[in-house]
Design a protein around this motif. Structure first.
Motif, PDB file in Angstrom:
ATOM      1  N   LYS A 298       0.829  -1.219   0.000  1.00  0.00           N
ATOM      2  CA  LYS A 298       0.000   0.000   0.000  1.00  0.00           C
ATOM      3  C   LYS A 298       0.859   1.263   0.000  1.00  0.00           C
ATOM      4  CE  LYS A 298      -2.740  -1.429   3.368  1.00  0.00           C
ATOM      5  NZ  LYS A 298      -3.787  -1.454   4.401  1.00  0.00           N
ATOM      6  N   ASN A 299       2.080   1.143   0.544  1.00  0.00           N
ATOM      7  CA  ASN A 299       2.990   2.291   0.504  1.00  0.00           C
ATOM      8  C   ASN A 299       3.816   2.347  -0.780  1.00  0.00           C
ATOM      9  OD1 ASN A 299       2.257   3.362   3.004  1.00  0.00           O
ATOM     10  ND2 ASN A 299       3.573   1.903   4.083  1.00  0.00           N
ATOM     11  N   HIS A 300       3.837   1.243  -1.531  1.00  0.00           N
ATOM     12  CA  HIS A 300       4.624   1.176  -2.771  1.00  0.00           C
ATOM     13  C   HIS A 300       3.795   0.491  -3.866  1.00  0.00           C
ATOM     14  CE1 HIS A 300       7.444   1.134   0.645  1.00  0.00           C
ATOM     15  NE2 HIS A 300       8.232   1.865  -0.113  1.00  0.00           N
ATOM     16  N   PRO A 301       2.594   1.007  -4.139  1.00  0.00           N
ATOM     17  CA  PRO A 301       1.680   0.306  -5.039  1.00  0.00           C
ATOM     18  C   PRO A 301       2.198   0.175  -6.470  1.00  0.00           C
ATOM     19  CG  PRO A 301       0.852   2.509  -4.529  1.00  0.00           C
ATOM     20  CD  PRO A 301       2.029   2.270  -3.631  1.00  0.00           C
ATOM     21  N   ASP A 302       3.077   1.071  -6.890  1.00  0.00           N
ATOM     22  CA  ASP A 302       3.562   1.017  -8.271  1.00  0.00           C
ATOM     23  C   ASP A 302       4.899   0.316  -8.395  1.00  0.00           C
ATOM     24  OD1 ASP A 302       1.309   2.407  -9.071  1.00  0.00           O
ATOM     25  OD2 ASP A 302       2.279   4.348  -8.699  1.00  0.00           O
ATOM     26  N   GLU A 303       5.337  -0.301  -7.313  1.00  0.00           N
ATOM     27  CA  GLU A 303       6.662  -0.934  -7.342  1.00  0.00           C
ATOM     28  C   GLU A 303       6.637  -2.358  -6.783  1.00  0.00           C
ATOM     29  OE1 GLU A 303       9.871   2.407  -6.390  1.00  0.00           O
ATOM     30  OE2 GLU A 303       8.351   2.283  -4.815  1.00  0.00           O
ATOM     31  N   THR A 304       5.457  -2.860  -6.467  1.00  0.00           N
ATOM     32  CA  THR A 304       5.380  -4.123  -5.720  1.00  0.00           C
ATOM     33  C   THR A 304       4.504  -5.154  -6.425  1.00  0.00           C
ATOM     34  OG1 THR A 304       5.551  -2.809  -3.690  1.00  0.00           O
ATOM     35  CG2 THR A 304       4.822  -5.093  -3.434  1.00  0.00           C
ATOM     36  N   LEU A 305       4.922  -6.412  -6.329  1.00  0.00           N
ATOM     37  CA  LEU A 305       4.082  -7.542  -6.759  1.00  0.00           C
ATOM     38  C   LEU A 305       4.027  -8.543  -5.609  1.00  0.00           C
ATOM     39  CD1 LEU A 305       2.588  -9.396  -8.843  1.00  0.00           C
ATOM     40  CD2 LEU A 305       4.854 -10.272  -9.480  1.00  0.00           C
ATOM     41  N   ILE A 306       2.812  -8.962  -5.269  1.00  0.00           N
ATOM     42  CA  ILE A 306       2.646 -10.019  -4.257  1.00  0.00           C
ATOM     43  C   ILE A 306       1.905 -11.181  -4.902  1.00  0.00           C
ATOM     44  CG2 ILE A 306       1.718 -10.641  -1.989  1.00  0.00           C
ATOM     45  CD1 ILE A 306       1.578  -7.669  -1.286  1.00  0.00           C
ATOM     46  N   VAL A 307       2.492 -12.359  -4.832  1.00  0.00           N
ATOM     47  CA  VAL A 307       1.852 -13.571  -5.341  1.00  0.00           C
ATOM     48  C   VAL A 307       1.714 -14.550  -4.180  1.00  0.00           C
ATOM     49  CG1 VAL A 307       2.010 -15.505  -6.966  1.00  0.00           C
ATOM     50  CG2 VAL A 307       2.870 -13.246  -7.630  1.00  0.00           C
TER      51      VAL A 307
END
Lengths: 491, 491
Positions: A298-307
């Motif tokens: 949520k603090n890095h929405p444009d830099e993160t992927l969670i699978v």
């Protein structure tokens, strides 16, 4: 609409330029993620997730992720997979044989997501609630033909160059199993020589920070086989999977980004033993660990992927039992106070140690204390045992007190108890069945699992695909190239 | 890049127009589908699809569809749903109570997809392998508080104005159950009076064409309860689910398009009885029926939407059994020659009718003939029964020959046989378990199912969503408006 065609033609090149600009802007947004999380619930199939949702009375965070897919799990040489083959598939995109860690079926090593990330300058973290040299975590940093080569895996860990290991401990630092390919000295020494700060207590854990460099953090209480305790057995002194995850995020965060694999390994162990309460509570803790990554996202929405995925279903868990027909009563699981493991270790063991086997009457109060099951009470109390259930429990008690019979290898006995302590497994069977939850196996099953994703290119994780595709999709998203070259080299 | 900003500003309005044109073209391509198929595998959960894939040795067509999702199934008043509540959810977008057909929990009728399509001038077809007044098909044209009101459902069918009914027959044309809200005369007469051509033979079926107008087509052999035979019991004279589907497409095809619901209803019945072979073969036939729609889609790719789902899992099927541990041997299912139903009807019944109960020795050759299970043979022959399996079968045989015991309501007996003929269900249990397939229930379970889609706006069916969303997504895609207005009116 367009009166002057010649004028339009004149404008078109500029229109194309404007469009190109728009495309450039949109592709800039879709750059490779700087922070990549892969969460693996070991043995966490679709029924396990569904059961945890129902028990919690609300959707798990992972079920609210915008992208959801279905993942097939088979190994190269068996329909029902194991953690080594499934882990290798998800770590490297390569389908391999049962028991093989980080190698193809021909036993050639294959590069892993963790290694690729490390080699691009990202930091790498590996977290697990079971031993950190267990098959699933090992597939991200080790390359051995047999998952049981714990010493070799421990050496690979020491030499991995990864930045953070958190959770369970290592199982064979001294090569006591004697299956090392080469003995290089005590593995703890190797880990320290390779620059890792090792902490084994809550105080040490809480004081860890980025300044400590490479870290190996484990828990003071190792319940058994190098693993953290089941979530339901933890005390305030134990470090949970979500805490290990949160600390990992804190120490790995850096300008070059990181890759982090987090395994909920004891979901599988609970399911092997057909203990739904332990499995559900470890699934909920696993989901809480995902929540730590989600807070970061949520603090890095444009830099993160969670699978988030599972490596296979375990136990043949289903949410429906012949005896309860169309009904479920998940609330009965609240009666259970510890995992089957603690009941076996604390109560059954103490009974076995006595010179004269105590009568079943002496066991009754422990059964009520640990599982909430009552031997008498109002007919409408769901915790009151029926006569046929009491008969099963007494039979199991007698077998628990008589080791020989269970170890006889009789196939009927195996189907009833799966090699576990007969009383403990019968109590979870009876309690689970009262709740409308049943099991068909003490091993994994072949049904597909759910994969959930959020963040950069999370939409790739929709649809139906194989576990090898998890690695391939992550590699592609991270710009590590298609794995084709890595996977092909190892075939 | 853009040297003259003033010039750019001048061009922008035209750029916007060009872009608008592009949008118009693309939205024209995404117009509402003219042909909409909804396939419902009753009782077809994720394990059933996975088992059919593995048995067939290749991916089912439905698993190759580009869009795949996970669908939750609970009813308004129960976690484990039933076909009436699940059918109503998928037909109307409304969550209702167990047993309610085409109405909300407060028993107000709700408009169905079939009725909406009909009212927009599309033709409508309903196909099922069970009785065409069974809960699932009924939820598309009937509105009754209880699914057992078959006569009322039959009248609703006659008065539906739908164009094609194909598959099983109707169950209560004369209101023999006596639960009609109003008796209006023989339902077959009503069906004919409402303009339906009724055919009940293969010859009549094959001669059907568009010229016949409204059609009710069923099969000569009704195996039981108004249903078609299990696919594995069919002879060349029987009309299969895929043939009923193909004929439906032929007669429904028209300039205003059509909506067609096809139910694979006997997958559920086979799973209730824990007969994996019958369930798998009906799943494969269901997939073949989907193939007929897919052939049509290939000729109308820009005008068609196909959605395939299940209404719930049934039987607690899993692909892994304690006795076979990590192995599966799906090929053993080839030993079974008919469904449990035919074995019960033909063999067990004839034994029961004899004045003196025959010895188990007399039953043995039938068990080998019908299920491939052998009482002696080489140790490595997977079809040879182990002693403990023979013991179970003999015990079941004795109970089969003694009705009273099974009907006693003893909970242990129910868990073993589920109210089915003890010998038949034990034989499928033993055979399935030899294959590594096991069951936990004789009822539905609460685990989610797979939904697959191809065609116009098929991508909407990715992700994880509730069964009510199936109807809502189809309605939205068809431009029937959000169901909010219909569903709200019925709450």
């Amino acid at each position: 609409m367009l009166k002057n065609n010649r004028q339009t033609v004149k404008f078109l090149p500029l229109c194309v330029m404007v469009l190109l600009l728009a495309v450039l802007v949109s592709s800039a947004a879709a750059k490779a993620p700087k922070y990549v999380f892969l969460f693996i619930g070991d043995g966490m199939g679709i029924p396990q997730r569904s059961a945890a949702n129902e028990f919690a009375g609300k959707k798990l965070l992972v079920d609210t992720f915008p992208y959801q897919g279905i993942t097939t799990t088979h190994a190269a040489d068996r329909f029902i997979t194991g953690s080594a083959a499934a882990g290798t598939a998800m770590a490297s995109g390569l389908k391999t044989n049962i028991g093989v860690v980080g190698m193809g079926p021909a036993l050639k090593p294959v590069k892993t997501l963790g290694e690729m990330a490390r080699d691009t300058g990202m930091k790498v973290g590996i977290v697990s609630s079971v031993s950190i040299d267990h098959a699933t975590p090992a597939t991200f940093y080790a390359h051995v033909p047999k998952r049981g080569q714990y010493y070799d895996i421990d050496v690979a860990l020491a030499e991995s160059g990864f930045d953070y290991f958190g959770g369970g401990t290592i199982k064979d630092p001294e090569n006591e199993r004697g299956n090392a390919s080469e003995f290089k000295g005590n593995a703890w020494d190797l880990i320290k020589e390779n620059g890792y700060k090792v902490v084994k207590s809550r105080r040490g854990f809480e004081n860890l920070s980025k300044k400590d460099g490479k870290i190996f953090a484990t828990n003071e209480w190792i319940q058994n086989s190098g693993a953290l305790p089941y979530q339901m057995d933890t005390t305030g002194n134990d470090i949970s999977l979500s805490e290990f995850t949160e600390k990992g995020i804190e120490v790995l965060d850096n300008d070059n980004g990181f890759f982090m694999m987090v395994e909920g390994g004891k979901i599988d162990w609970a399911c092997h033993a057909n203990d739904a309460t332990a499995a559900i509570k470890d699934t909920i803790e696993f989901n809480r660990a995902v929540g730590k990554a989600y807070d970061f996202y949520k603090n890095h929405p444009d830099e993160t992927l969670i699978v988030v995925t599972g490596d296979h279903e375990c136990g043949g868990m289903t949410l429906g039992f012949a005896g309860t027909k169309y009904q479920t009563y998940f609330e009965v699981l609240n009666g259970q106070k510890t995992s089957f493991r603690e009941f076996t270790n604390k109560i059954v063991s103490s009974f076995k140690e006595k010179e004269v086997t105590p009568s079943f009457e002496d066991m009754k109060p422990h059964i009520t204390d640990y599982f909430g099951l009552k031997f008498k009470g109002e007919a409408d109390d769901p915790m009151v045992l029926a006569n046929h259930e009491i008969t099963r429990i007494i039979e199991a008690y007698q077998r628990s007190m008589n080791k020989e019979e269970v170890k006889s290898g009789d196939p009927r006995t195996y189907v009833m108890y799966g090699g576990y302590d007969p009383l403990s497994v019968t109590l979870t069977h009876v309690l689970n069945q009262k709740g409308g939850i049943a099991w068909t196996s003490y091993k994994h099953t072949g049904v597909p699992v759910t994969t959930s994703a959020v963040g950069i290119e999370g939409e790739k994780f929709q649809g139906m695909y194989d576990n090898t595709d998890i690695a391939l999709k992550i590699m592609e998203t991270m710009g590590l190239g298609t794995t084709a070259k890595y996977a092909a080299a190892a075939r």
